[in-house]
Scaffold this active site. Structure first.
Site, PDB file in Angstrom:
ATOM      1  N   LYS A  79       0.841  -1.199   0.000  1.00 56.26           N
ATOM      2  CA  LYS A  79       0.000   0.000   0.000  1.00 56.26           C
ATOM      3  C   LYS A  79       0.877   1.251   0.000  1.00 56.26           C
ATOM      4  O   LYS A  79       1.893   1.304   0.701  1.00 56.26           O
ATOM      5  CB  LYS A  79      -0.898  -0.020   1.245  1.00 56.26           C
ATOM      6  CG  LYS A  79      -1.936   1.102   1.284  1.00 56.26           C
ATOM      7  CD  LYS A  79      -2.803   0.991   2.544  1.00 56.26           C
ATOM      8  CE  LYS A  79      -3.895   2.041   2.594  1.00 56.26           C
ATOM      9  NZ  LYS A  79      -4.723   1.921   3.826  1.00 56.26           N
ATOM     10  N   SER A 154      -9.634   1.736   3.178  1.00 57.65           N
ATOM     11  CA  SER A 154      -8.822   2.498   2.260  1.00 57.65           C
ATOM     12  C   SER A 154      -7.784   1.679   1.495  1.00 57.65           C
ATOM     13  O   SER A 154      -7.259   2.150   0.494  1.00 57.65           O
ATOM     14  CB  SER A 154      -8.090   3.588   3.048  1.00 57.65           C
ATOM     15  OG  SER A 154      -7.178   2.998   3.967  1.00 57.65           O
ATOM     16  N   SER A 178      -9.789  -0.474   7.348  1.00 54.96           N
ATOM     17  CA  SER A 178      -9.233  -0.325   5.997  1.00 54.96           C
ATOM     18  C   SER A 178      -8.558  -1.556   5.412  1.00 54.96           C
ATOM     19  O   SER A 178      -8.210  -1.561   4.236  1.00 54.96           O
ATOM     20  CB  SER A 178      -8.235   0.839   5.967  1.00 54.96           C
ATOM     21  OG  SER A 178      -8.920   2.068   5.996  1.00 54.96           O
TER      22      SER A 178
END
Lengths: 478, 491
Positions: A79, A154, A178
């Site tokens: 990420k 997210s 997330s």
């Protein structure tokens, strides 16, 4: 041969039998990521140089007859809120569009030391703020299971990449759900470890007391292997825990019969019918596996969203202050004064959701409001943590939904932030309490949309949590 | 405010008022590395070289508290007679400034490391206790450089070498009643912190910085006046000048029928004036909250005891001990406890000499003179405390005369040798052989019959003449007591 069918164990076997090399696999993965990105936009940056160097190191180790490590040659997506030395790290924000970190996050160092091959940086909501991955300056991510839908946020890019087969495992981060929400929406496994289990050093802070790095995989064992590689005390993170790390593979070999599993009334009541049916079906499966099911109460759940959005935004308003145009941040041009440089840089650099949360957080910490908001939220947080502590006196694990609904349409909730925030209603409590939790796929809706079962464990009981998840996964795949 | 009022009040008018002053002092803790990372704290490195992701505030970097900085801060707080809180928290103080890389300072707020202390100062010759409200840990910011570059008209440069330097902020009670008291307090504070080795307190390097809260009230008034905070008092001279200016300014405002505004003022050393920086309405809201990246700071009783016992004795206590144990004069005890090096030196020399008062006299007299002449500090004295003590023990035992010792000491200072080595080389041994001394005394008596007659006729003062003659004959190497005895006997 598609990456989609590969597992950590199979890759290791292939490399050791010289069926293929790590470099060959890395090239395939890089190509798959490039191609897959056209459909899902899961990656912000693909990093061939770094991937091929790591793969070469693995091949050299194998050639020298050394153990290439537990993640040998495994293509990993990371990420873009986790820093990578020399590889651009944007946090999904315009404000860091040219930021090249000078150091690696501890988790990145560790996964590469274990033989992992980082193929790129995945798309996410800006500074991990969002539940749909629509708050990225680099465009939304599309759900590989239904391209007109969100992947969840997210960590949408990390989940989508694993689900799509452009990586085998990936790293995300979880502050309010997330990791688990996108895992549920994309139909893969996502783990949020105990707070302090994985070092946050190099995880760009959103809300420091809630931020966790967590792994994704297409199955429990793969995600657990990545967790194993990155878990453990890090002297560079003062909040990382000294508790010894369990052998998760061994823990998963244990028996689940007799485990007491709690079902929170607060989570199940009012659950939409379709999600509810899938969760109850999963709970039945747990019973068949020999677990006992107990209804439990987590009475302070109703305060969780409010509590979360006060604490998280307060911390965020402070954590995001450093993006001021002075150093690494993209500086707004033609600012005559210091104040206008700050204002223009942040006005141009941050997206709407970031600004909203900075404003909220600044407000709740302001003189005269601190006690009414921040302090009260901290007290609510303590009560939520106590709910879990009390529940875990009765049960060994807790099971429930990850989210009330499956993946929604792109753009469906962007107009209403509050409705978006409610997508995290079952996940924020775990972060607030700092307990380990995960999402494991438990079926699909009539439309073919994946739904995740959430499993929650007491602090540092990842082993027990993974054992149940793995047993369940094996049972439903049979 | 009345427009016709003078800017500064006359001394006679000022005398009607009582100033009330509290100081906020920032002191650099002398650790080798920074408070939240392992970068060195050295002064004078090229700009932005003693830096890392942590002190640069890079995204993702995290602070880890330097244990040594905590220990030294605890010792500083103990020296200031503070109560150490077993549980304290670091907190973020949020504000924007280009040399503040994280966008917040990590400081302490509602749960500081220590508080409820105080120190005794000597002001105008009498002691006064000044309360210490609190002492807390924090990190320093970097340095903004506004001048000296070709494009300094458009840009400010930032050097982050200082960023993350450990500081302790020491906040006094509003117990100071004049600029001289403030001066004396800061002096005492500096002496204590230097003495226990927590800081060099070098103001030129910015290792000791000071802000003041100042108000005035009519003498006898029950309540404090409105205060102004005066910043940038970064030398002892500036402190006094700035406070005197600010006091006179506030009195002039009040005398002119105006009211003092609560505000932050900046002292400008070039003009000697304080100017308004920002008013109350523009006061920063620092939005303090507990630092989530760091666990609460716990000081266990065991750790505290360990730190307490590792502390050197403080000047005030040592002064009392010197008075009681060594019988020193008040003045001497004061001088000898001004620095840790000096008082350590004294104690060693006194022990070796077996005569503390003798040691005190020689250290403050001849040795101080030699050091001053050579431009050296006591720590660099070529005469070790052991060597000085040895010399003084020879005096005390009567093996060397004071006069001779005064000749030997400079040679010790020059060569760094002990007294015996020098005396041997230069043939300066005191004559202790009584046979030889007896012979010399007999010679002197035989050579001066007239004086012998005078002495025997009752003029006792002639004895000193004989003494002088014997000393001359022995080049001062005879023990005066022995000579006196012999003379009396033979005469």
């Amino acid at each position: 041969m598609s990456l989609e069918s590969l597992t950590v164990a199979r890759i290791r076997a292939q490399l050791l039998s010289r069926e293929r090399s790590a470099v060959e696999l890395a090239r395939e993965a890089l190509q798959a990521a490039e191609q897959g990105n056209q459909a899902t936009n899961a990656f912000i940056t693909i990093s061939p140089e770094r991937a091929l160097e790591a793969a070469q190191r693995v091949d050299q180790r194998i050639a020298r007859g050394e153990d290439p490590g537990p993640l040998a040659g495994v293509p990993v997506a990371v990420k873009d809120v986790i820093v990578t030395k020399g590889v651009r790290t944007t946090c999904g924000s315009r404000i860091l569009k040219d930021y090249i970190p000078p150091y690696d996050a501890t988790a990145v160092e560790r996964l590469e030391a274990a033989g992992g091959v980082i193929i790129g940086k995945t798309n996410c909501d800006e500074f991990a703020m969002g539940s749909s991955n629509e708050n990225s300056a680099y465009g939304p991510v599309r759900n590989p299971k239904a391209l007109d839908r969100v992947p969840g946020g997210s960590s949408g890019g990390s989940a989508a990449s694993v689900a799509q087969g452009t990586s085998v495992v990936s790293l995300g981060s979880d502050t309010g759900g997330s990791v688990r929400l996108p895992a549920s929406f994309c139909g893969c496994v996502g783990i949020t470890p105990t707070y302090g289990r994985v070092s946050r050093y190099g995880l760009v802070a959103f809300a420091s007391s809630l931020d966790h790095i967590g792994p994704f995989g297409r199955n429990v064992r793969d995600a657990a292997a990545l967790l194993q590689a990155i878990a453990g005390r890090d002297p560079r993170d003062a909040t990382s825990a000294a508790a010894p790390v369990e052998d998760y593979a061994a823990a998963m070999n244990g028996d689940v019969r007799g485990l007491r599993v709690g079902l929170p009334r607060e989570y199940m009541k009012g659950l939409p019918a379709e999600t509810g049916a899938l969760i109850y079906r999963a709970v039945d499966e747990l019973t068949r596996l020999g677990c006992s099911i107990h209804e439990i109460n987590l009475p302070h759940t109703e305060y969780a969203i409010a509590c979360y959005y006060i604490i998280a935004t307060a911390e965020a308003s402070s954590n995001l202050a450093r993006y001021d145009g002075v150093r690494y941040t993209t500086r707004a041009k033609d600012s005559g004064t210091l104040a206008s440089m700050y204002r223009n840089t942040r006005e141009e650099g941050f997206g709407a959701e970031c600004k909203r949360r900075i404003l909220l957080g600044t407000y709740v910490l302001s003189h005269g409001y601190y006690d009414a908001f921040y302090l009260k939220a901290q007290r609510a947080r303590a009560l939520i943590a106590r709910d879990y502590a009390e529940a875990f006196r009765e049960v060994d694990l807790i099971a429930g939904p990850v989210s009330p609904t499956p993946a929604f349409q792109l753009g469906e909730k962007t107009a209403d932030p509050l409705e978006m925030y409610l997508a995290d209603i079952y996940t924020v409590t775990g972060d607030l309490a700092g307990v380990p939790c995960m999402s494991v796929p438990c079926g699909e809706t009539a439309e073919g949309l994946p739904v995740g079962l959430q499993i929650i464990a007491p602090h540092f009981q990842e082993g027990r949590m993974l054992r149940l998840a793995e047993a369940y996964e094996r049972a439903v795949r049979r | 405010m009345s427009t016709s009022a003078p800017v500064l009040a006359d001394p006679a008018v000022i005398a009607k008022y009582e100033p009330v002053i509290g100081l906020e002092v920032h002191v650099q803790i002398g650790t080798r590395t920074k408070i939240f990372c392992a970068c060195p704290t050295g002064f004078g490195a090229p700009p932005n070289t003693n830096v890392c992701p942590v002190c640069l505030g890079m995204p993702g970097a995290l602070p880890v508290l330097n244990r040594r900085a905590v220990e030294m801060a605890v010792q500083a707080a103990l020296a200031l007679e503070c109560r150490i809180n077993p549980y304290s928290r670091l907190a973020r103080k949020n504000y924007f400034y280009p040399d503040l890389p994280k966008g917040y300072q990590i400081s302490q707020y509602d749960q500081p490391l220590a508080g409820h202390g105080g120190i005794e100062i000597l002001t105008g010759g009498s002691p006064k206790r000044i309360g210490i409200t609190r002492a807390h840990l924090e990190d320093d910011a970097g340095k903004s450089i506004h001048d000296g570059f070709s494009d300094s008209d458009r840009y400010t440069y930032v050097d982050l070498n200082r960023s993350g330097t450990p500081l302790i902020e020491i906040v006094s009670e509003p117990d100071l009643r004049s600029s001289s008291e403030a001066y004396d307090y800061l002096t005492a504070l500096k002496e204590i912190l230097q003495f226990i080795g927590v800081s060099d307190c070098d103001m030129e390097k910015g290792n000791l910085r000071c802000d003041a809260n100042v108000s005035v009230r009519l003498r006898g008034a029950p309540r404090f006046g409105t205060k102004a905070e005066v910043k940038n008092l970064n030398s002892f001279r500036f402190l006094k000048a700035a406070l005197d200016y600010e006091i006179a300014r506030q009195v002039a405002v009040l005398e002119g029928g105006g009211t003092v505004v609560q505000e932050t003022r900046l002292y400008n050393p070039d003009t000697g004036e304080t100017v308004s920086m920002r008013g109350k309405e523009h006061a920063h809201d620092y939005r303090y909250f507990p630092e989530p990246d760091l666990a609460p700071l716990r000081i266990s009783p065991e750790w505290l005891e360990e730190l307490r016992s590792a502390m050197p004795e403080l000047p005030a206590r040592r002064r009392r001990r010197f008075l009681a144990d060594y019988g020193l004069r008040e003045y001497d005890a004061g001088v000898l406890t001004q620095s840790r090096d000096l008082s350590d030196y004294f104690e060693q020399a006194a022990a070796a000499a077996g005569d503390p008062r003798l040691a005190a006299n020689w250290i403050m007299g001849d040795l101080a003179g030699l050091l001053k002449h050579a431009g050296k500090e006591i720590a660099d004295s070529p005469v070790s405390a052991a060597h000085l003590g040895e010399l003084l023990s020879l005096i005390a035992r009567g093996s060397v005369t004071s006069k001779l010792a005064k000749e030997i000491l400079p040679r010790m200072f020059e060569s760094g040798e002990g007294p015996h080595a020098i005396m041997e080389r230069e043939g300066l041994e005191t004559i202790t052989d009584s046979g030889e001394l007896e012979r010399i005394v007999a010679q002197v008596i035989a050579a001066n019959p007239k004086q012998v007659e005078q002495y025997r006729g009752g003029k006792a003062s002639v004895l000193s003449f004989f003494m002088g003659q014997v000393m001359k004959a022995t080049r001062g190497q005879a023990d005066p007591a022995a000579v006196t005895g012999l003379l009396k006997e033979k005469l």
